[in-house]
Design an enzyme around this catalytic site. Structure first.
Site, PDB file in Angstrom:
ATOM      1  N   CYS A   2      73.566  20.591  46.436  1.00 53.03           N
ATOM      2  CA  CYS A   2      75.449  20.390  45.501  1.00 53.03           C
ATOM      3  C   CYS A   2      75.548  18.456  45.389  1.00 53.03           C
ATOM      4  O   CYS A   2      74.645  18.075  45.894  1.00 53.03           O
ATOM      5  CB  CYS A   2      76.173  21.183  46.974  1.00 53.03           C
ATOM      6  SG  CYS A   2      75.996  23.160  46.657  1.00 53.03           S
ATOM      7  N   SER A  52      75.954  27.492  43.098  1.00 48.70           N
ATOM      8  CA  SER A  52      75.056  28.176  43.770  1.00 48.70           C
ATOM      9  C   SER A  52      73.758  29.109  43.636  1.00 48.70           C
ATOM     10  O   SER A  52      73.361  29.109  43.051  1.00 48.70           O
ATOM     11  CB  SER A  52      76.422  29.305  43.168  1.00 48.70           C
ATOM     12  OG  SER A  52      77.342  28.828  43.460  1.00 48.70           O
ATOM     13  N   ILE A  53      73.639  29.194  45.322  1.00 52.49           N
ATOM     14  CA  ILE A  53      72.285  29.568  45.481  1.00 52.49           C
ATOM     15  C   ILE A  53      71.495  30.515  46.409  1.00 52.49           C
ATOM     16  O   ILE A  53      71.299  32.076  45.973  1.00 52.49           O
ATOM     17  CB  ILE A  53      71.064  28.357  45.921  1.00 52.49           C
ATOM     18  CG1 ILE A  53      71.666  27.008  44.993  1.00 52.49           C
ATOM     19  CG2 ILE A  53      69.870  28.497  46.190  1.00 52.49           C
ATOM     20  CD1 ILE A  53      70.768  27.148  43.436  1.00 52.49           C
TER      21      ILE A  53
END
Length: 631
Positions: A2, A52-53
């Protein structure tokens, strides 16, 4: 992965404009295209852009602790978060998400700054504790994730994942630090102890800062370091088994993701080792990505293809022409600060390719630093043996005099390039390694500076911080000190900056399994004979990987990403090279001797000598200054 940004008022807890935090986050939206958020309270504002992971829908940020008493904005991944969550749950913590961010919050509330020692991963985060009204800024052990900070005239400290986030704040001054120019010319990047803009700082790797309202900003505190002061005992079989365990541990811990995951594959020892261990741990084919050049002197794609075939990977290859220099225009906006490692260009291309197939890619970075894989480290090892034999009183006159008169011969076969070695042997081990690591020698830098810039620089020399770092290193030998310098200076400033900015520019998360801190600590304690044998580095790792990789791959010379910069500067970029001395923004700064630069450029274009590295540095500096809005 991020992007984070924020504002903290140290003098008084006055309101923070959420729109200002939002603007700081918007300029780093490429780091987190999947979500956004801003949280403010008296005296503090935290912002976040999310890629988003893990826990794709359940972990928006900024994130509150379960009791609402702490807030977090976090960039990175905590690889042991599941184990920590279970430990904290047993201690009474309550969790509402399946992600790693909430684990950081609970760990802080249980252990304070001691939570950092328990986190395994890559991270830069800001955590605000409401009851104590303090902000924790923290960066991972090796500096995989960046964090910039600056103290402003209104009594606030601002922070962000990239310099451009700070530049979105109207109170940040855009004044170049002249000492950063000296650093950049020496190393090809601005190291972590400085920033291109005066007043901006980078939180050092393995450090944290605690900021409180009604108190002046506190300096960084080191919470982790790697020590070369001890030696593991044992033979090659025993230490090799331990090394393989650490390698597997680093790779498997980084294979957790809720999105497609793959690996970069160059065909070298390090990336091939990562792919081999990923294949061992995976039930399905590993996705691998490589780039190749259509000129054999620059191309490693055949080696990568052979490894891909060996492990039956889902392999993707993109061929790039050495004439493709179009990405040059994008580099200043990607890096903000001047950055002259030309391998950034192919790194960007392989990140673009990988992003077409995966959201997370594992890389092979870190083994050369930890296990002595660089050629310069082997030379340092041998040179230190000479220094132990020849007294320093004799080395200066003997080697220094010979080095000054020996011709510089970059064009000659390697055994005849003795000038740098002679000059290195004339000084201490630290001085010699600083010369080996430098892109531009002290003599060349002095020759291109103007008299006015020499007065600005004063007595400072770029090599001084590196020499001091090596002299104070927790180490037993010259090789130890060289590797310590690579891990603490070169790795975060060049290698990790390159991978972070290029991968994040295309919304790709890059993970470095060979930078697992447990592997780093084990490798730092290996006997020297397990690191270097003859002129072969990474000796023990190559022995261990014989069960996975063929002998020719293990023994072939290290190549790395290369680009035809010298040819570009004689061809399509020749006009821009000439402008450096006369009509560019850089020429108007008055920092450089225009006649000297003109002479170097013309000698390069005519083919009389190779000054491509210096000219490339100047070109990247010029474009960076323009991007920073410096006049």
């Amino acid at each position: 992965m991020c992007g984070i940004a924020g504002i903290f008022h140290c003098a008084t807890a006055k309101p923070v404009d959420p729109a200002r935090v939002e603007r700081m986050c918007d300029v780093i939206a490429h780091r987190g295209p999947d979500g956004r958020g801003v949280w403010t309270a008296p005296g503090v504002g935290l912002g976040h852009r999310r890629l988003s992971i893990i826990d794709l829908a359940g972990s928006p940020q900024p994130m509150a602790s379960s009791d609402g008493r702490a807030m977090l904005t976090f960039n990175g991944e905590i690889y042991n978060y599941r184990e920590l969550r279970e430990e904290l749950r047993a201690l009474g913590a309550i969790f509402h998400t399946d992600g790693d961010g909430e684990v950081i919050l609970a760990a802080w509330q249980k252990w304070g700054v001691g939570c950092l020692d328990r986190l395994q991963g890559m991270f830069a985060f800001a955590l605000y504790d409401l009851p104590s009204r303090q902000l924790l800024l923290a960066r991972d052990r090796l500096g995989v994730k960046p964090l910039f900070t600056a103290a402003l005239s209104d009594g606030s400290v601002i922070f962000g994942s990239e310099l451009k986030a700070l530049m979105a704040h109207p109170l940040l001054r855009r004044e170049v630090d002249p000492l950063a120019i000296e650093d950049y010319l020496a190393w090809g990047y601005v190291p972590d102890h400085r920033s291109i803009l005066a007043g901006v700082e980078k939180l050092p790797a393995g450090h944290y800062r605690l900021l409180r309202h009604d108190r002046p900003p506190s300096p960084p505190v080191q919470w982790w370091d790697v020590s070369f002061a001890h030696r593991n005992r044992g033979g090659a079989d025993d230490l090799g088994a331990q090394l393989l365990h650490r390698l597997r541990e680093g790779v498997t811990s980084r294979m957790s993701a809720d999105v497609p995951l793959g690996a970069f594959l160059s065909g070298g020892v390090d990336s091939s080792s990562v792919v081999a261990l990923m294949t061992e741990a995976s039930a399905k084919p590993v996705t691998t990505c490589s780039i190749g050049f259509d000129v054999s002197g620059f191309d490693e794609s055949g080696y990568a293809a052979a490894v891909a075939e060996r492990f039956r990977t889902d392999h993707h290859l993109k061929m790039v022409s050495p004439e493709d220099w179009s990405a040059v225009e994008r580099l200043p906006a990607i890096f903000d600060e001047p950055f002259a490692d030309a391998s950034a260009l192919p790194t960007l291309r392989v990140c673009e390719l990988a992003r077409q197939h995966v959201s997370v890619a594992l890389s092979g970075d870190g083994a050369d630093e930890a296990l002595a894989g660089y050629r310069r480290q082997a030379f340092q090892f041998r040179e230190e043996q000479v220094r132990r034999i020849v007294p320093s009183a004799l080395r200066g006159p003997l080697f220094g005099g010979a080095g000054r008169f020996y011709p510089k011969a970059d064009w000659a076969p390697r055994p005849f390039r003795a000038k740098s070695t002679l000059l290195a042997l004339a000084g201490s081990g630290e001085e010699g390694y600083a010369r080996a690591l430098a892109v531009t020698s002290p003599e060349l830098r002095d020759s291109i500076y103007s008299q006015s810039f020499l007065r600005l620089r004063g007595s400072y020399r770029a090599e001084q911080p590196l020499i001091a770092l090596m002299r104070d290193a927790p180490a037993r030998s010259g090789l130890d000190r060289a590797q310590y310098a690579d891990l603490k200076f070169w790795l975060p400033g060049d290698i990790l900056t390159k991978v972070d900015r290029t991968s994040m520019s295309v919304g790709l998360e890059a993970r470095e399994p060979l930078l697992d801190h447990r592997l780093m600590e084990f490798a730092a304690a290996l006997p020297e004979r397990m690191r270097i044998r003859g002129m072969q580095g990474k000796w023990l790792m190559k022995q261990v990987m014989r069960r996975y990789l063929p002998e020719p791959l293990l023994l072939r010379p290290k190549m790395g990403f290369v680009t035809p910069i010298a040819a570009w500067l004689r061809g399509p970029l020749a006009g821009e090279a000439r402008a450096i001395a006369d009509t560019s923004l850089l020429s108007r700064t008055g920092w450089f001797d225009a006649a000297r630069l003109r002479s170097l450029v013309e000698a390069h274009i005519a083919g009389r000598s190779d000054h491509s590295r210096l000219i490339w540095q100047m070109l990247m500096l010029d474009r960076s200054l323009a991007g920073l809005g410096v006049s």
